[in-house]
Design a protein around this motif. Structure first.
Motif, PDB file in Angstrom:
ATOM      1  N   ILE A   3       0.736  -1.493   0.087  1.00 34.44           N
ATOM      2  CA  ILE A   3      -0.257   0.373  -0.283  1.00 34.44           C
ATOM      3  C   ILE A   3       1.163   1.129   0.309  1.00 34.44           C
ATOM      4  CG2 ILE A   3      -1.800   1.757   1.059  1.00 34.44           C
ATOM      5  CD1 ILE A   3      -2.568  -1.443   2.436  1.00 34.44           C
ATOM      6  N   PHE A   4       0.652   2.441  -0.656  1.00 33.71           N
ATOM      7  CA  PHE A   4       1.671   3.415  -1.110  1.00 33.71           C
ATOM      8  C   PHE A   4       0.548   4.286  -1.289  1.00 33.71           C
ATOM      9  CE2 PHE A   4       3.675   0.849  -3.918  1.00 33.71           C
ATOM     10  CZ  PHE A   4       4.917   0.396  -3.313  1.00 33.71           C
ATOM     11  N   ILE A   5       0.959   5.476  -0.604  1.00 32.10           N
ATOM     12  CA  ILE A   5      -0.027   7.212  -0.144  1.00 32.10           C
ATOM     13  C   ILE A   5       0.140   8.111  -0.386  1.00 32.10           C
ATOM     14  CG2 ILE A   5      -1.279   8.255   1.363  1.00 32.10           C
ATOM     15  CD1 ILE A   5      -2.181   6.431   3.195  1.00 32.10           C
ATOM     16  N   PHE A   6      -0.282   7.978  -1.518  1.00 35.72           N
ATOM     17  CA  PHE A   6       1.360   9.394  -2.244  1.00 35.72           C
ATOM     18  C   PHE A   6       0.188  10.918  -1.961  1.00 35.72           C
ATOM     19  CE2 PHE A   6       2.137  12.677  -5.784  1.00 35.72           C
ATOM     20  CZ  PHE A   6       3.544  12.210  -6.173  1.00 35.72           C
ATOM     21  N   TYR A   7       1.095  11.721  -0.927  1.00 36.01           N
ATOM     22  CA  TYR A   7       0.343  12.885  -1.401  1.00 36.01           C
ATOM     23  C   TYR A   7       0.745  13.654  -1.934  1.00 36.01           C
ATOM     24  CZ  TYR A   7      -1.437  16.384   2.207  1.00 36.01           C
ATOM     25  OH  TYR A   7      -2.426  17.443   2.767  1.00 36.01           O
ATOM     26  N   SER A   8      -0.769  15.175  -2.540  1.00 35.54           N
ATOM     27  CA  SER A   8      -0.413  15.410  -3.599  1.00 35.54           C
ATOM     28  C   SER A   8      -1.061  17.143  -3.256  1.00 35.54           C
ATOM     29  CB  SER A   8      -0.555  15.391  -5.408  1.00 35.54           C
ATOM     30  OG  SER A   8      -0.647  16.270  -5.742  1.00 35.54           O
ATOM     31  N   ASN A   9       0.196  17.970  -2.900  1.00 40.12           N
ATOM     32  CA  ASN A   9      -0.208  19.817  -2.551  1.00 40.12           C
ATOM     33  C   ASN A   9      -1.413  20.496  -3.689  1.00 40.12           C
ATOM     34  OD1 ASN A   9       1.139  20.109   0.785  1.00 40.12           O
ATOM     35  ND2 ASN A   9       2.916  18.766  -0.742  1.00 40.12           N
ATOM     36  N   LEU A 111      -8.305   8.666   6.902  1.00 43.72           N
ATOM     37  CA  LEU A 111      -7.132   7.427   6.219  1.00 43.72           C
ATOM     38  C   LEU A 111      -6.155   7.337   6.726  1.00 43.72           C
ATOM     39  CD1 LEU A 111      -7.020   6.069   3.415  1.00 43.72           C
ATOM     40  CD2 LEU A 111      -5.153   8.738   2.769  1.00 43.72           C
ATOM     41  N   LEU A 112      -5.572   7.524   7.600  1.00 44.63           N
ATOM     42  CA  LEU A 112      -4.283   7.351   8.541  1.00 44.63           C
ATOM     43  C   LEU A 112      -5.490   5.304   9.228  1.00 44.63           C
ATOM     44  CD1 LEU A 112      -1.960   9.432   8.979  1.00 44.63           C
ATOM     45  CD2 LEU A 112      -2.421   7.886   7.018  1.00 44.63           C
ATOM     46  N   ASP A 113      -6.309   6.434   9.891  1.00 43.54           N
ATOM     47  CA  ASP A 113      -7.051   5.749  10.902  1.00 43.54           C
ATOM     48  C   ASP A 113      -7.353   4.186  10.407  1.00 43.54           C
ATOM     49  OD1 ASP A 113      -6.354   7.613  13.396  1.00 43.54           O
ATOM     50  OD2 ASP A 113      -8.394   8.107  13.169  1.00 43.54           O
ATOM     51  N   GLU A 114      -7.824   4.740   9.392  1.00 46.55           N
ATOM     52  CA  GLU A 114      -8.462   3.255   8.620  1.00 46.55           C
ATOM     53  C   GLU A 114      -7.975   2.291   8.618  1.00 46.55           C
ATOM     54  OE1 GLU A 114      -9.131   1.817   4.589  1.00 46.55           O
ATOM     55  OE2 GLU A 114      -9.990   3.465   4.986  1.00 46.55           O
ATOM     56  N   TYR A 115      -5.914   2.558   8.371  1.00 43.04           N
ATOM     57  CA  TYR A 115      -5.428   1.815   8.429  1.00 43.04           C
ATOM     58  C   TYR A 115      -4.741   0.836   9.629  1.00 43.04           C
ATOM     59  CZ  TYR A 115      -5.050   1.833   3.293  1.00 43.04           C
ATOM     60  OH  TYR A 115      -4.937   2.064   1.466  1.00 43.04           O
ATOM     61  N   LYS A 116      -4.784   2.137  10.535  1.00 43.93           N
ATOM     62  CA  LYS A 116      -4.120   1.786  11.746  1.00 43.93           C
ATOM     63  C   LYS A 116      -4.962   0.996  12.419  1.00 43.93           C
ATOM     64  CE  LYS A 116      -3.447   4.520  14.519  1.00 43.93           C
ATOM     65  NZ  LYS A 116      -3.736   6.106  15.377  1.00 43.93           N
ATOM     66  N   ASN A 117      -6.742   1.110  12.278  1.00 50.33           N
ATOM     67  CA  ASN A 117      -7.429  -0.186  12.539  1.00 50.33           C
ATOM     68  C   ASN A 117      -7.146  -1.908  12.407  1.00 50.33           C
ATOM     69  OD1 ASN A 117      -7.935   2.030  14.563  1.00 50.33           O
ATOM     70  ND2 ASN A 117      -9.826   2.448  13.597  1.00 50.33           N
ATOM     71  N   ASN A 118      -6.676  -1.460  11.331  1.00 54.61           N
ATOM     72  CA  ASN A 118      -6.837  -2.971  10.375  1.00 54.61           C
ATOM     73  C   ASN A 118      -4.899  -3.340  10.805  1.00 54.61           C
ATOM     74  OD1 ASN A 118      -9.367  -3.295   8.483  1.00 54.61           O
ATOM     75  ND2 ASN A 118      -8.704  -1.519   8.104  1.00 54.61           N
ATOM     76  N   GLY A 119      -4.406  -2.843  11.605  1.00 57.13           N
ATOM     77  CA  GLY A 119      -3.259  -3.801  12.174  1.00 57.13           C
ATOM     78  C   GLY A 119      -1.881  -3.382  11.043  1.00 57.13           C
ATOM     79  N   LYS A 120      -2.289  -2.334  10.762  1.00 63.38           N
ATOM     80  CA  LYS A 120      -1.322  -1.884   9.493  1.00 63.38           C
ATOM     81  C   LYS A 120      -0.115  -1.229  10.205  1.00 63.38           C
ATOM     82  CE  LYS A 120      -2.567  -3.528   5.513  1.00 63.38           C
ATOM     83  NZ  LYS A 120      -2.251  -5.019   5.171  1.00 63.38           N
ATOM     84  N   ASN A 121       1.056  -0.719   9.800  1.00 71.05           N
ATOM     85  CA  ASN A 121       2.647   0.314  10.061  1.00 71.05           C
ATOM     86  C   ASN A 121       1.883   1.241   9.232  1.00 71.05           C
ATOM     87  OD1 ASN A 121       2.590  -1.339  12.876  1.00 71.05           O
ATOM     88  ND2 ASN A 121       4.214  -2.806  11.495  1.00 71.05           N
TER      89      ASN A 121
END
Length: 205
Positions: A3-9, A111-121
């Motif tokens: 999983i990659f999150i690409f943040y575009s300003n 979005l980050l909370d979604e991943y954290k709650n699913n056990g992702k680092n």
């Protein structure tokens, strides 16, 4: 899944990409998407690419791309796919415009909370982070910034929720970071499966 999150300003959120170089540096995201999914005569399986857009005029927008052999794309026409996806969502609230493509409006922290709650680092690529070879990568979600990086206020707020990692003392392009991460995960034998796409590009004289 990788999983990659690409943040575009800066990438426009209305899908009006008349020229990729003047649409908020869409070219950077396109190159990163290509390197996330494509290999020679193949398409990586088990890839998720969250393109988080915070540009004008209707931020934020999330375009989630997942490995799907039926996604109607090619390396030459990703811009059109992204543009149509955004326009369908903005005008008709269509969240799944194509196979493997999902669009929504979501807060970055949610979005980050979604991943954290699913056990992702969650690993944040940062020049001051720990060198990647010195830590153990497990259940990864990688956050990669665009040419402006992750805004300071966001970095400060997520500081305790992420693991900062570095690829060394050279500042790479975002797309190069994706290549290096994929190579590193390949060495780990982490989700290496690939769709064979050679049949789509048969050379004939």
């Amino acid at each position: 899944m990788r999983i990659f999150i690409f943040y575009s300003n800066t990438i426009r959120t209305d899908g009006n990409f008349k020229n990729i170089y003047y649409s908020g540096r869409l070219d950077i995201a396109i190159n990163s998407i290509i390197h996330a999914f494509f290999v020679s005569n193949g398409l990586r399986k088990n890839i998720r690419f969250d393109l988080y857009l915070n540009g004008k005029p209707v931020p934020p927008r999330l375009i989630r791309i997942e490995s799907d052999i039926n996604t109607p794309w090619s390396k030459k026409d990703i811009s059109t796919l992204l543009s149509i996806s955004l326009k369908k969502y903005n005008k008709k609230n269509i969240k799944n415009p194509f196979p493997g493509i999902y669009v929504d409006k979501i807060d970055f922290f949610d979005l980050l909370d979604e991943y954290k709650n699913n056990g992702k680092n969650i690993y944040l690529l940062d020049k001051d982070g720990e060198f990647i070879e010195n830590i153990k990568i497990e259940n990864p979600v990688f956050i990669i910034g665009d040419f402006l990086g992750i805004p300071k206020d966001i970095k400060k707020k997520i500081d305790s929720d992420v693991i900062k990692i570095s690829l060394g003392d050279i500042n790479y392009f975002s797309s190069q970071v994706i290549v290096i991460l994929n190579y590193y995960l390949d060495k780990m034998n982490f989700e290496r499966d690939i769709y064979d796409t050679s049949y789509k590009f048969i050379y004939r004289e």
